[in-house]
Design a protein around this motif. Structure first.
Motif, PDB file in Angstrom:
ATOM      1  N   MET A   1      40.362  48.859  36.471  1.00 37.29           N
ATOM      2  CA  MET A   1      40.674  49.879  35.333  1.00 37.29           C
ATOM      3  C   MET A   1      42.269  49.936  35.137  1.00 37.29           C
ATOM      4  SD  MET A   1      39.551  53.984  35.462  1.00 37.29           S
ATOM      5  CE  MET A   1      39.417  54.886  34.036  1.00 37.29           C
ATOM      6  N   ARG A   2      42.671  49.744  33.764  1.00 34.65           N
ATOM      7  CA  ARG A   2      43.832  49.815  33.477  1.00 34.65           C
ATOM      8  C   ARG A   2      44.414  51.301  33.113  1.00 34.65           C
ATOM      9  NH1 ARG A   2      45.871  44.814  31.932  1.00 34.65           N
ATOM     10  NH2 ARG A   2      44.433  43.124  31.655  1.00 34.65           N
ATOM     11  N   HIS A 107      47.561  43.156  35.805  1.00 35.60           N
ATOM     12  CA  HIS A 107      48.155  41.767  35.639  1.00 35.60           C
ATOM     13  C   HIS A 107      47.216  40.650  35.918  1.00 35.60           C
ATOM     14  CE1 HIS A 107      51.387  43.840  37.261  1.00 35.60           C
ATOM     15  NE2 HIS A 107      52.212  42.950  36.954  1.00 35.60           N
ATOM     16  N   ALA A 108      45.672  41.134  35.712  1.00 32.43           N
ATOM     17  CA  ALA A 108      44.564  40.107  35.492  1.00 32.43           C
ATOM     18  C   ALA A 108      44.902  39.435  34.244  1.00 32.43           C
ATOM     19  CB  ALA A 108      43.203  40.810  35.562  1.00 32.43           C
ATOM     20  N   VAL A 181      37.681  46.438  43.607  1.00 33.27           N
ATOM     21  CA  VAL A 181      37.313  47.343  42.511  1.00 33.27           C
ATOM     22  C   VAL A 181      37.944  47.265  41.406  1.00 33.27           C
ATOM     23  CG1 VAL A 181      36.516  49.068  44.307  1.00 33.27           C
ATOM     24  CG2 VAL A 181      38.606  49.453  43.275  1.00 33.27           C
ATOM     25  N   SER A 182      39.003  46.505  41.371  1.00 33.49           N
ATOM     26  CA  SER A 182      39.999  46.203  40.088  1.00 33.49           C
ATOM     27  C   SER A 182      39.569  45.507  39.125  1.00 33.49           C
ATOM     28  CB  SER A 182      41.398  45.951  40.534  1.00 33.49           C
ATOM     29  OG  SER A 182      41.207  44.523  40.916  1.00 33.49           O
ATOM     30  N   GLY A 183      38.486  44.603  39.559  1.00 32.55           N
ATOM     31  CA  GLY A 183      38.044  43.487  38.434  1.00 32.55           C
ATOM     32  C   GLY A 183      38.753  42.520  38.528  1.00 32.55           C
ATOM     33  N   ALA A 184      39.764  42.258  39.209  1.00 32.72           N
ATOM     34  CA  ALA A 184      40.608  41.231  39.216  1.00 32.72           C
ATOM     35  C   ALA A 184      40.576  40.198  40.491  1.00 32.72           C
ATOM     36  CB  ALA A 184      42.083  41.536  39.021  1.00 32.72           C
ATOM     37  N   HIS A 185      41.036  39.047  40.190  1.00 31.72           N
ATOM     38  CA  HIS A 185      40.751  38.157  41.542  1.00 31.72           C
ATOM     39  C   HIS A 185      42.242  37.459  42.041  1.00 31.72           C
ATOM     40  CE1 HIS A 185      36.942  38.398  40.082  1.00 31.72           C
ATOM     41  NE2 HIS A 185      37.215  37.752  39.047  1.00 31.72           N
ATOM     42  N   PRO A 221      38.755  36.058  45.477  1.00 30.82           N
ATOM     43  CA  PRO A 221      39.929  34.958  45.038  1.00 30.82           C
ATOM     44  C   PRO A 221      39.614  33.650  44.717  1.00 30.82           C
ATOM     45  CG  PRO A 221      39.405  35.140  47.250  1.00 30.82           C
ATOM     46  CD  PRO A 221      38.285  36.075  46.983  1.00 30.82           C
ATOM     47  N   ARG A 222      40.560  33.060  44.015  1.00 39.72           N
ATOM     48  CA  ARG A 222      40.391  31.765  43.486  1.00 39.72           C
ATOM     49  C   ARG A 222      40.479  30.724  44.960  1.00 39.72           C
ATOM     50  NH1 ARG A 222      43.368  27.121  42.804  1.00 39.72           N
ATOM     51  NH2 ARG A 222      45.254  28.215  43.313  1.00 39.72           N
TER      52      ARG A 222
END
Length: 467
Positions: A1-2, A107-108, A181-185, A221-222
């Motif tokens: 969520m931004r 930052h995603a 929960v950020s949806g980013a990796h 994560p990658r």
């Protein structure tokens, strides 16, 4: 969520420490007119009111009903989502997130990956490992941010200009779920080890392990970097990430105290200032992380020789009247205390243990004391009596001196008297400092004062921030 998605929603902040203040600033930079409510204690309320933010309402009681009035609550890391008020508000539809989650969402990239991020977690050694990683990244010529749980909240470095080339991010078990929960990796995520800790916050050992591992199981994560020597991690399967292993003979590992890359000897780690063999072992994690990012690691290994140890982590403050004083205030588990004792094996030690009681089992520690006890153990703090009762029969059998103290000054005086002419006074409490001190830093500063050292000289973390 931004942060931009808060527009038109009912938003609250919960907690007014450094994390809460950073969240407030970040929101005001993007949404200056958004109405906000702050839940905090009375002392914090006065500080928040001094900002003069007309759009900020302040409440000193966070109840299930009051929290449920908001769609989003940005909570500080130390506030457990498992508290009754938070659980009830979640059930009513309130969404709880942290500043770390907001930073990652902001930052995603298009594929969700936050490039050039190195996230480090683990029960012990994560601060030293993250700092060493930043040290070697800087040695490679990369402008690097050393941030996160180590002392700089992520939202304090939301939009640094110029942006760093790399991010070395320490994450506690309070924050690993935030990334998920950020949806980013994360680009690279490192898990060092797993031992029971923070059971009062997480609710159980199983929940602690689950929450800790969310960095790799849920955040996808990658590249996930895992310690092959940890039995829980060694069996982990992560279908959404590439796994790379450290402390395995086909990669970076130690043989006794010698560092190897596969079958190739690289260096003797004993001269390094890294406190304890477990931290020298975590050098393997750092070098594996560098390789995962495409950086040639072997030439950088030698730069570990210029790494300065962090305060409050097996920190040898100096010697007074023949007694060496060691500050390991950050030790908050019995396993960390055992590791500290191992670092000074063969020395005459007076060990100070105890602090906030969060229900951690000390029976394994007591069993270790049958064969590996120091000369003296002084128990203290809220769980001191419980530890003392557990150790009493072991002390009679093993022959070490067991003493009880209520406070740290009393414990220091008892340890000094027990050692007499010389030895090591080791503060490695194996428990948090809450109740008697604000945090482990305050406890370490007081210990330094009691031992006769300047607390200001021991507390600075080298390389913190962006450099």
């Amino acid at each position: 969520m931004r942060i931009s998605q808060f527009e038109g929603q009912r938003v609250a902040l919960w907690g007014w420490g450094r994390e809460g203040r950073a969240a407030h600033r970040a929101i005001r930079e993007r949404l200056p007119a958004l109405p906000l409510t702050l839940f905090c204690n009375e002392a914090e309320a006065a500080d928040a009111a001094s900002l003069g933010d007309a759009g900020l309402s302040i409440e000193t009681q966070a109840t299930a009903d009051s929290l449920s009035a908001f769609e989003v609550v940005i909570k500080s890391p130390g506030i457990s989502p498992n508290s009754p008020a938070a659980v009830a508000a979640t059930a009513s539809g309130t969404r709880f997130i942290g500043g770390t989650s907001l930073w990652f969402a902001e930052h995603a990239g298009d594929n969700g990956v936050v490039l050039n991020t190195f996230c480090v977690t683990g029960t012990k050694g994560k601060s030293t490992t993250t700092s060493l990683l930043a040290h070697l990244l800087r040695a490679s010529g990369r402008r690097t941010a050393l941030v996160g749980n180590i002392g700089v909240p992520m939202l304090e470095v939301l939009d640094p200009q110029p942006a760093p080339d790399a991010w070395a991010i320490e994450l506690s078990s309070y924050q690993t779920g935030d990334v998920a929960v950020s949806g980013a990796h994360p680009d690279v995520a490192v898990v060092l080890n797993l031992f029971p800790e923070h059971l009062d916050w997480h609710g159980s050992e199983a929940r602690y392990i689950e929450d800790k591992l969310k960095l790799v199981t849920d955040a996808h994560p990658r590249i996930a970097m895992l310690n092959a020597a940890d039995p829980r991690l060694a069996t982990l399967e992560l279908p959404h990430s590439e796994i790379r292993w450290f402390n395995r003979t086909d990669g970076w590992h130690l043989r006794e105290d010698d560092l190897y890359r596969g079958d190739v000897f690289v260096m003797d780690t004993r001269p390094l200032l890294l406190p304890g063999r477990h931290n020298r072992s975590n050098l393997c994690a750092v070098l594996t992380a560098l390789e995962a990012a495409g950086i040639e690691a072997r030439p950088l290994a030698a730069h570990a020789q210029s790494f300065r140890p962090l305060p409050n982590r097996l920190q040898v403050m100096g010697t007074r009247d023949g007694i060496t004083w060691v500050n390991d205030s950050i030790s908050t588990t019995p396993h960390a205390t055992l590791a500290a004792l191992d670092c000074f094996a063969g020395r005459r030690i007076a060990l100070l243990v105890g602090g906030h009681d969060r229900g951690v089992d000390w029976s394994e520690f007591a069993e270790h004391m049958r064969d590996g006890a120091p000369a003296t153990i002084v128990t203290m703090g809220a769980n001191g009596q419980r530890i003392h009762a557990l150790l009493a029969p072991v002390a009679r059998e093993a022959g070490f001196t067991l003493m009880a103290a209520g406070t740290l000054p009393e414990a220091v005086a008892a340890a000094r008297a027990a050692l007499g002419e010389g030895g090591v006074v080791l503060l490695s409490p194996g428990a948090p400092s809450f109740g008697q001190y604000k945090d482990y830093v305050a406890r370490g500063r007081h210990f330094a004062e009691l031992a006769g050292f300047d607390p200001d000289a021991i507390t600075a973390i080298p390389g913190l921030g962006i450099a």
